[in-house]
Design a protein around this motif. Structure first.
Motif, PDB file in Angstrom:
ATOM      1  N   GLN A 160       8.927 -31.944   4.063  1.00  0.00           N
ATOM      2  CA  GLN A 160       8.702 -31.173   5.310  1.00  0.00           C
ATOM      3  C   GLN A 160       9.673 -30.146   5.327  1.00  0.00           C
ATOM      4  N   THR A 161      10.952 -30.069   4.955  1.00  0.00           N
ATOM      5  CA  THR A 161      11.768 -29.323   5.004  1.00  0.00           C
ATOM      6  C   THR A 161      11.280 -27.913   4.216  1.00  0.00           C
ATOM      7  N   ASP A 162      10.896 -28.143   3.019  1.00  0.00           N
ATOM      8  CA  ASP A 162      10.354 -27.075   2.296  1.00  0.00           C
ATOM      9  C   ASP A 162       9.109 -26.341   2.896  1.00  0.00           C
ATOM     10  N   TYR A 163       8.148 -27.471   3.418  1.00  0.00           N
ATOM     11  CA  TYR A 163       6.981 -26.960   4.239  1.00  0.00           C
ATOM     12  C   TYR A 163       7.578 -25.948   5.606  1.00  0.00           C
ATOM     13  N   ILE A 164       8.350 -26.476   6.117  1.00  0.00           N
ATOM     14  CA  ILE A 164       8.877 -25.891   7.295  1.00  0.00           C
ATOM     15  C   ILE A 164       9.235 -24.293   7.012  1.00  0.00           C
ATOM     16  N   SER A 165      10.003 -24.289   5.875  1.00  0.00           N
ATOM     17  CA  SER A 165      10.518 -23.101   5.439  1.00  0.00           C
ATOM     18  C   SER A 165       9.457 -22.113   5.059  1.00  0.00           C
ATOM     19  N   THR A 166       8.505 -22.682   4.447  1.00  0.00           N
ATOM     20  CA  THR A 166       7.315 -21.798   3.863  1.00  0.00           C
ATOM     21  C   THR A 166       6.408 -21.287   4.987  1.00  0.00           C
ATOM     22  N   PHE A 167       6.267 -22.205   6.054  1.00  0.00           N
ATOM     23  CA  PHE A 167       5.600 -21.752   7.167  1.00  0.00           C
ATOM     24  C   PHE A 167       6.280 -20.671   8.037  1.00  0.00           C
ATOM     25  N   ASN A 168       7.644 -20.784   8.144  1.00  0.00           N
ATOM     26  CA  ASN A 168       8.230 -19.704   8.911  1.00  0.00           C
ATOM     27  C   ASN A 168       8.291 -18.612   7.973  1.00  0.00           C
ATOM     28  N   GLU A 169       8.108 -18.473   6.900  1.00  0.00           N
ATOM     29  CA  GLU A 169       7.879 -17.079   6.248  1.00  0.00           C
ATOM     30  C   GLU A 169       6.599 -16.539   6.029  1.00  0.00           C
ATOM     31  N   TYR A 170       5.472 -17.514   5.605  1.00  0.00           N
ATOM     32  CA  TYR A 170       4.201 -17.236   5.314  1.00  0.00           C
ATOM     33  C   TYR A 170       3.287 -17.883   6.445  1.00  0.00           C
ATOM     34  N   GLY A 171       3.626 -18.520   7.192  1.00  0.00           N
ATOM     35  CA  GLY A 171       2.330 -19.308   8.363  1.00  0.00           C
ATOM     36  C   GLY A 171       1.795 -20.282   7.767  1.00  0.00           C
ATOM     37  N   ASP A 172       0.284 -20.272   7.985  1.00  0.00           N
ATOM     38  CA  ASP A 172      -0.462 -21.417   7.536  1.00  0.00           C
ATOM     39  C   ASP A 172      -0.547 -21.711   6.027  1.00  0.00           C
ATOM     40  N   SER A 219      -1.235 -27.454  13.151  1.00  0.00           N
ATOM     41  CA  SER A 219      -0.630 -26.495  14.301  1.00  0.00           C
ATOM     42  C   SER A 219      -0.552 -25.187  13.832  1.00  0.00           C
ATOM     43  N   HIS A 220      -0.708 -24.355  14.624  1.00  0.00           N
ATOM     44  CA  HIS A 220      -0.513 -22.876  14.484  1.00  0.00           C
ATOM     45  C   HIS A 220       0.841 -22.740  15.097  1.00  0.00           C
ATOM     46  N   ARG A 221       1.402 -23.271  15.681  1.00  0.00           N
ATOM     47  CA  ARG A 221       2.881 -23.215  16.365  1.00  0.00           C
ATOM     48  C   ARG A 221       3.996 -23.308  15.650  1.00  0.00           C
ATOM     49  N   SER A 222       3.935 -24.538  14.584  1.00  0.00           N
ATOM     50  CA  SER A 222       4.806 -24.838  13.585  1.00  0.00           C
ATOM     51  C   SER A 222       4.216 -25.659  12.751  1.00  0.00           C
ATOM     52  N   PHE A 223       5.152 -25.826  11.471  1.00  0.00           N
ATOM     53  CA  PHE A 223       4.618 -26.755  10.677  1.00  0.00           C
ATOM     54  C   PHE A 223       4.335 -28.315  11.127  1.00  0.00           C
ATOM     55  N   PHE A 224       3.361 -28.595  11.576  1.00  0.00           N
ATOM     56  CA  PHE A 224       3.113 -29.822  12.144  1.00  0.00           C
ATOM     57  C   PHE A 224       1.650 -30.452  12.113  1.00  0.00           C
ATOM     58  N   VAL A 225       1.379 -31.611  11.458  1.00  0.00           N
ATOM     59  CA  VAL A 225       0.145 -32.215  11.168  1.00  0.00           C
ATOM     60  C   VAL A 225      -0.116 -33.288  12.250  1.00  0.00           C
ATOM     61  N   PRO A 226      -0.715 -33.222  13.432  1.00  0.00           N
ATOM     62  CA  PRO A 226      -0.714 -34.210  14.431  1.00  0.00           C
ATOM     63  C   PRO A 226      -1.539 -35.351  14.193  1.00  0.00           C
ATOM     64  N   ARG A 227      -2.589 -35.188  13.138  1.00  0.00           N
ATOM     65  CA  ARG A 227      -3.388 -36.494  12.859  1.00  0.00           C
ATOM     66  C   ARG A 227      -3.654 -36.608  11.476  1.00  0.00           C
TER      67      ARG A 227
END
Length: 224
Positions: free
Chosen positions: A29-41, A111-119
Motif C-alpha cells: 500500500q505504501t508503494d501504491y500511495i506513492s505512485t498515486f500521489n505522483e501519477y494518479g489512477d 477512489s479518485h481522491r486518494s489510493f483507496f479500494v472501498p470494496r
C-alpha cells in the motif's frame, strides 16, 4: 469452450482473487500511495498487475491463452461517485489455436481522491469476445450488479462525519392515477406517498418510462 469446461476454472479464478487482492493491497500500500500521489489512477493499474497473473493461472494451466496485466484500452470506467468509481477491465480467453472463446471481466472499485479500494473486486464471465459486444454487455446494469454476491467493503478512510444517503425507487405510483379522470384519486396518491414518508423517505423526482412512472426517494442512511 462449454460451460462445463469454463465454470470450474472461473470458480478457481474467483477463489484466487478473493484470497489475493487484499493481501497485495495491504502489503504494498505504501508503494501504491506513492505512485498515486505522483501519477494518479495509474497506481490502480500497477495494483491489478500485481495480482492478476495469479488469478488467471487456472486457465493457463489448462492450456488456454489469456494475458495478465492491465491494458487500459481493454477497460471502461463509467459508474459511481469519485470516491467509489467502478472500472471493468477485460481479458480475452483463447484456445491453443488462438480461437476466442470468452472474456473474463475484472470489476474494481476505487477512489479518485486518494489510493483507496472501498470494496472487493469481482470477476464476471462473458461469452462475447468483440469489443462492441463487451461494451454493450457491460452497459447493462444487470450484467454488473449481482444481488447473489456478497459485497465485501473496506473501512472508510474518511474520518470527517458526512451525511450519507440511501435511495429507493417505486414503479407503481402511476397505479394511483387510474386511466381516466373519474378514476383519479388524490387520496390514493397521498396515501402511497405518505406510506414512504412514514419511514423517513423523501420524494426526490418522478420520471416516466415505458408507460410507468418511476418515483425516486431518498433518506439519510441509518446505521445500526
Amino acid at each position: 469452450m462449454t460451460n462445463t469446461h469454463i465454470d470450474p476454472l472461473f470458480r478457481k479464478a474467483e477463489k484466487r482473487l478473493s484470497d489475493t487482492w487484499n493481501s497485495v493491497y495491504e502489503n504494498k500500500q505504501t508503494d501504491y500511495i506513492s505512485t498515486f500521489n505522483e501519477y494518479g489512477d495509474r497506481a490502480y493499474g500497477v495494483w491489478i498487475q500485481d495480482f492478476m497473473a495469479h488469478v488467471i493461472e487456472p486457465f493457463q494451466q489448462e492450456g488456454y491463452q489469456i494475458k495478465a496485466g492491465f491494458n487500459r484500452h481493454n477497460s471502461i470506467e463509467n459508474w459511481g461517485p469519485p470516491e467509489e468509481r467502478e472500472r471493468c477491465a477485460w481479458y480475452f480467453i483463447h484456445d491453443q489455436e488462438g480461437t476466442p472463446l470468452g472474456t473474463l471481466v475484472l470489476q474494481i472499485y476505487h477512489s479518485h481522491r486518494s489510493f483507496f479500494v472501498p470494496r472487493a473486486p469481482q470477476l464476471l464471465l462473458l461469452q462475447v469476445t468483440e469489443r462492441e459486444d463487451i461494451l454493450s454487455a457491460l452497459s447493462q446494469a444487470t450484467t454488473r450488479v449481482r444481488w447473489d454476491r456478497k459485497e465485501v467493503r473496506n473501512p472508510s478512510q474518511d474520518h470527517h462525519p458526512i451525511t450519507q444517503w440511501e435511495y429507493a425507487t417505486d414503479v407503481s405510483l402511476a397505479d394511483c392515477l387510474g386511466n381516466s379522470e373519474s378514476e383519479y384519486s388524490s387520496w390514493s396518491l397521498d396515501e402511497a406517498l405518505s406510506h414512504w414518508g412514514r419511514y423517513g423517505w423523501e420524494l426526490v423526482s418522478v420520471t416516466p418510462a415505458n408507460g410507468k412512472m418511476i418515483a425516486y426517494f431518498k433518506r439519510p442512511l441509518r446505521f445500526p
